[in-house]
Design a protein around this motif. Structure first.
Motif, short mmCIF file in Angstrom:
data_model
loop_
_atom_site.label_atom_id
_atom_site.label_comp_id
_atom_site.label_asym_id
_atom_site.label_seq_id
_atom_site.Cartn_x
_atom_site.Cartn_y
_atom_site.Cartn_z
N ALA A 18 0.82 -1.22 0.00
CA ALA A 18 0.00 0.00 0.00
C ALA A 18 0.86 1.28 0.00
CB ALA A 18 -0.97 -0.01 1.17
N PRO A 19 1.85 1.38 0.90
CA PRO A 19 2.67 2.62 0.83
C PRO A 19 3.41 2.77 -0.49
CG PRO A 19 3.09 1.42 2.86
CD PRO A 19 2.26 0.54 2.01
N VAL A 20 3.91 1.67 -1.01
CA VAL A 20 4.70 1.76 -2.25
C VAL A 20 3.81 2.18 -3.42
CG1 VAL A 20 6.20 0.50 -3.83
CG2 VAL A 20 6.30 0.03 -1.40
N ILE A 21 2.60 1.67 -3.44
CA ILE A 21 1.70 2.02 -4.54
C ILE A 21 1.25 3.47 -4.45
CG2 ILE A 21 -0.59 1.58 -5.53
CD1 ILE A 21 -0.26 -1.32 -4.78
N THR A 22 0.95 3.92 -3.23
CA THR A 22 0.32 5.24 -3.12
C THR A 22 1.30 6.38 -2.94
OG1 THR A 22 0.05 4.85 -0.77
CG2 THR A 22 -1.84 4.39 -2.19
N MET A 23 2.55 6.10 -2.61
CA MET A 23 3.43 7.20 -2.21
C MET A 23 3.59 8.25 -3.30
SD MET A 23 7.18 5.45 -2.12
CE MET A 23 8.03 4.88 -3.57
N ARG A 24 3.59 7.84 -4.57
CA ARG A 24 3.86 8.82 -5.62
C ARG A 24 2.64 9.63 -6.05
NH1 ARG A 24 1.62 6.37 -9.43
NH2 ARG A 24 2.03 7.99 -10.93
N LEU A 25 1.45 9.18 -5.67
CA LEU A 25 0.23 9.77 -6.23
C LEU A 25 0.22 11.29 -6.21
CD1 LEU A 25 -2.61 7.40 -4.99
CD2 LEU A 25 -1.62 7.57 -7.26
N PHE A 26 0.38 11.88 -5.02
CA PHE A 26 0.36 13.35 -4.94
C PHE A 26 1.75 13.90 -4.69
CE2 PHE A 26 -3.89 11.98 -3.79
CZ PHE A 26 -4.66 12.78 -4.60
N ALA A 27 2.53 13.18 -3.87
CA ALA A 27 3.83 13.72 -3.45
C ALA A 27 4.73 13.98 -4.66
CB ALA A 27 4.50 12.76 -2.49
N LEU A 28 4.75 13.07 -5.60
CA LEU A 28 5.62 13.24 -6.77
C LEU A 28 5.18 14.44 -7.59
CD1 LEU A 28 7.91 12.13 -8.52
CD2 LEU A 28 6.21 10.82 -9.76
N SER A 72 0.16 10.78 1.09
CA SER A 72 0.83 11.35 -0.07
C SER A 72 0.37 12.78 -0.33
CB SER A 72 0.54 10.48 -1.29
OG SER A 72 1.29 10.89 -2.38
N ALA A 73 -0.91 13.04 -0.05
CA ALA A 73 -1.44 14.40 -0.28
C ALA A 73 -0.87 15.37 0.73
CB ALA A 73 -2.96 14.39 -0.21
N LEU A 74 -0.51 14.84 1.92
CA LEU A 74 -0.01 15.73 2.98
C LEU A 74 1.45 16.09 2.80
CD1 LEU A 74 -1.69 14.13 6.10
CD2 LEU A 74 -2.03 16.45 5.27
N SER A 75 2.17 15.31 1.99
CA SER A 75 3.61 15.49 1.95
C SER A 75 4.08 15.85 0.56
CB SER A 75 4.28 14.19 2.41
OG SER A 75 5.62 14.21 2.03
N ARG A 76 5.28 16.43 0.51
CA ARG A 76 5.91 16.74 -0.76
C ARG A 76 6.90 15.66 -1.14
NH1 ARG A 76 6.84 21.24 -3.59
NH2 ARG A 76 5.27 22.80 -3.25
N SER A 77 7.25 14.84 -0.15
CA SER A 77 8.30 13.85 -0.38
C SER A 77 7.69 12.45 -0.40
CB SER A 77 9.34 13.96 0.72
OG SER A 77 9.86 12.71 1.03
N GLN A 78 8.05 11.69 -1.41
CA GLN A 78 7.52 10.34 -1.52
C GLN A 78 7.94 9.49 -0.33
OE1 GLN A 78 7.40 8.24 -5.26
NE2 GLN A 78 8.57 9.89 -6.16
N MET A 79 9.19 9.68 0.12
CA MET A 79 9.69 8.87 1.22
C MET A 79 8.86 9.11 2.48
SD MET A 79 11.82 7.02 0.02
CE MET A 79 12.27 6.16 1.53
N VAL A 80 8.59 10.38 2.77
CA VAL A 80 7.82 10.71 3.97
C VAL A 80 6.43 10.08 3.85
CG1 VAL A 80 6.75 12.58 5.26
CG2 VAL A 80 9.09 12.81 4.44
N ALA A 81 5.83 10.23 2.66
CA ALA A 81 4.49 9.66 2.46
C ALA A 81 4.51 8.16 2.70
CB ALA A 81 4.02 9.98 1.05
#
Lengths: 315, 252
Positions: free
Chosen positions: B72-82, B165-174
């Motif tokens: 789940a984190p790997v799939i969603t991390m890029r959605l907004f943060a990237l 992901s929406a809350l963060s700018r960084s994929q790693m943090v998300a």
């Protein structure tokens, strides 16, 4: 096309745009000029509907950018600073995606993508991956994206930044061609660019619009401060006396140049052009004259002059 | 609605433009295979093999939870943060699209990818049916129940991933925030399982968090509406919060 009235934008503890008002007529190419941090990008983001204003209203084509965002966004082609793109997509694919996203139908988006690719010189790279393109091409992809839905207003935030001189020329030519048919608002801190492309300049500094006029008018307004430089071979006393007696000379400064020449910097009253008188004077006395120029204020001088006192004030 | 489909297509395709999608699917297939191997071993050693449906045993292998929690984190991390980090968020939001369409399309793309990711499991189940030649080993109810469980849990964790992901700018943090959420949820479930069942409201509340028993029920083919409602409402809550985060740009 654009009506901005009393627009203010405050970020936490900082005022980025301070009560500015201006209008842009349909078909104009307007340059937003100012140093970094003057509020150009913020103004453009508000115009494009990305950020809300703290107070004041912005209308584009008669629609409010905040309350009628859908209507205004359809009419605006916006290229943000640094031209963000999806690097993993192919050029044609990306433009088609953007066209569809902006509400163009299947067939119409295909047509428009071909048109803008031709217009921006992208016809050869349609199948290339954006991430592998050179910066100049990427910039053109960004421009093509801004143009793809044939918007009435095009907002470009520093479109030539980071390009080499050839690419800058190509982009400028492209933008110049857009005028008349589209309304264009460009931000930049490169002065010659504005002189070349824009019909009107808005100089922004510290969140305010300090001047708004055509580049020519701005120069004319500042011509009162222009100087005439003459290099004349004559005795210094004779020169001083000659300038004293000329009623049109407000100020003068004579300094030694090489050999028997003296360099005279004259400030004429009311920006008059004294060159014929000076030439006649030199002839009359039989002085050698090797240089006679009138320095016109470039936009750069105006820009420095307009923005300078405030910089010092701050320091 | 057209914007939704256009965005959904791009988002889903972007998993396959880069290696990410393939890496995730390969890793998950590997873990599913491992899980399956364990399952076969268990079946071989079990003196009384058919007391428990295969699907239920699958949920009891540790790999299942690892797959859900990690993917789940790997799939969603890029959605907004990237998009925020690269600035394309600005071009996206200045196109005539609504926040609702963006959130819906991005979540739908993540969820569809998650669905695709679980397809290899079907192959494992068919192998069981084929080699045991017992149609009863797998019936539609239990397989359907199992997939329902997988999708419900997926929706739950993916929607939280969207929020992170929406809350963060960084994929790693998300990714870290949503992984921390997943693991703490897992730990809570572990705890909730050991609380004795009684009628008072506290233990009723705890039972909502008991992911293991809920999954077991679903894998047996018993669909408990309480679990269904819990997962669906949590998913919608997180998506709603994501929508509010995106809209906050307009009143900040």
């Amino acid at each position: 096309m654009i009506e901005v009235s009393n627009l203010t934008k405050r970020y936490a503890g900082r005022t980025a745009v301070d009560d500015i008002s201006f209008t842009v007529a349909r078909g104009e190419v307007v340059g937003l000029l100012g140093p970094n941090g003057a509020g150009k990008s913020t103004t453009m983001r508000i115009l494009s509907g990305f950020l809300p204003a703290t107070s004041g209203t912005v209308r584009v084509g008669g629609f409010d950018v905040f309350y009628e965002a859908d209507e205004t966004r359809r009419r605006i082609g916006y290229m943000p600073e640094n031209n963000p793109l999806h690097p993993e997509m192919r050029v044609r694919e990306y433009l088609k995606f953007r066209a569809r996203l902006k509400g163009l139908g299947w067939r119409r988006s295909r047509e428009r993508v071909s048109v803008v690719m031709e217009q921006c010189g992208l016809a050869d790279v349609g199948r290339r991956v954006i991430g592998q393109l050179s910066k100049g091409y990427r910039q053109r992809v960004g421009l093509a994206d801004a143009l793809v839905h044939d918007p009435e207003l095009i907002i470009l935030d520093e479109p030539t930044i980071g390009l080499d001189p050839h690419q800058i020329r190509a982009v400028r030519a492209l933008i110049k061609n857009l005028g008349g048919k589209h309304t264009v608002l460009i931000s930049t801190h490169i002065l010659p660019e504005v002189e070349m492309m824009c019909g009107r300049v808005l100089i922004m500094f510290n969140g305010r619009v300090l001047a708004s006029d055509t580049p020519d008018n701005l120069q004319r307004r500042m011509a009162g401060g222009s100087q005439i430089i003459a290099e004349i071979a004559a005795p210094i006393e004779a020169l001083n006396a000659a300038w004293e007696t000329l009623p049109e000379v407000e100020q003068f400064d004579v300094s030694a140049a090489d050999g028997e020449f003296f360099r005279c910097a004259l400030t004429p009253r009311d920006g008059l052009d004294l060159r014929p008188q000076i030439a006649a004077l030199a002839c009359q006395h039989g002085w050698g004259l090797r240089e006679l120029t009138r320095s016109r204020h470039s936009l750069e001088d105006i820009y420095v002059q307009v923005t300078k006192p405030r910089t010092e004030e701050q320091e | 609605m057209r914007v939704f489909w256009v965005l959904l297509r791009r988002e889903l395709a972007s998993y396959f433009f880069s290696l990410t999608g393939y890496v995730i699917i390969a890793a998950i297939t590997f873990l599913t295979g491992e899980s399956f191997l364990q399952l076969i071993n268990a079946l071989n050693n079990d003196p009384d093999p058919w007391t428990m449906p295969v699907t239920q045993m699958f949920f009891n292998t540790p790999y299942f939870w690892m797959i859900v929690l990690l993917s789940a984190p790997v799939i969603t991390m890029r959605l907004f943060a990237l998009e925020k980090a690269s600035g394309t968020f600005e071009t996206l939001m200045t196109a005539p699209v609504s926040e609702l369409e963006v959130v819906a399309a991005k979540f739908a793309a993540a969820f569809l990818f998650y669905v695709i990711m679980w397809l290899p499991l079907l192959a494992c189940l068919f192998i069981v049916v084929h080699f045991t030649s017992q149609a009863g080993a797998l019936d539609l109810g239990t397989v359907g129940g199992m997939y329902l469980g997988i999708f419900l849990a997926g929706g739950f964790f993916l929607s939280f991933g969207c929020l992170a992901s929406a809350l963060s700018r960084s994929q790693m943090v998300a990714a870290m925030v949503s992984l921390a959420f997943g693991v703490s949820q897992f730990a809570l479930a572990w705890w909730a399982r050991n609380i004795p069942v009684s009628d008072d409201w506290q233990s009723q509340l705890w039972s909502c968090l008991n992911l293991f028993d809920q999954m077991n029920d679903l894998a047996r083919g018993a669909v408990d509406t309480r679990a269904l409602i819990f997962y669906l409402s949590a998913t919608f809550l997180f998506l709603f919060l994501t929508l509010r985060v995106l809209e906050s740009r307009r009143w900040k």
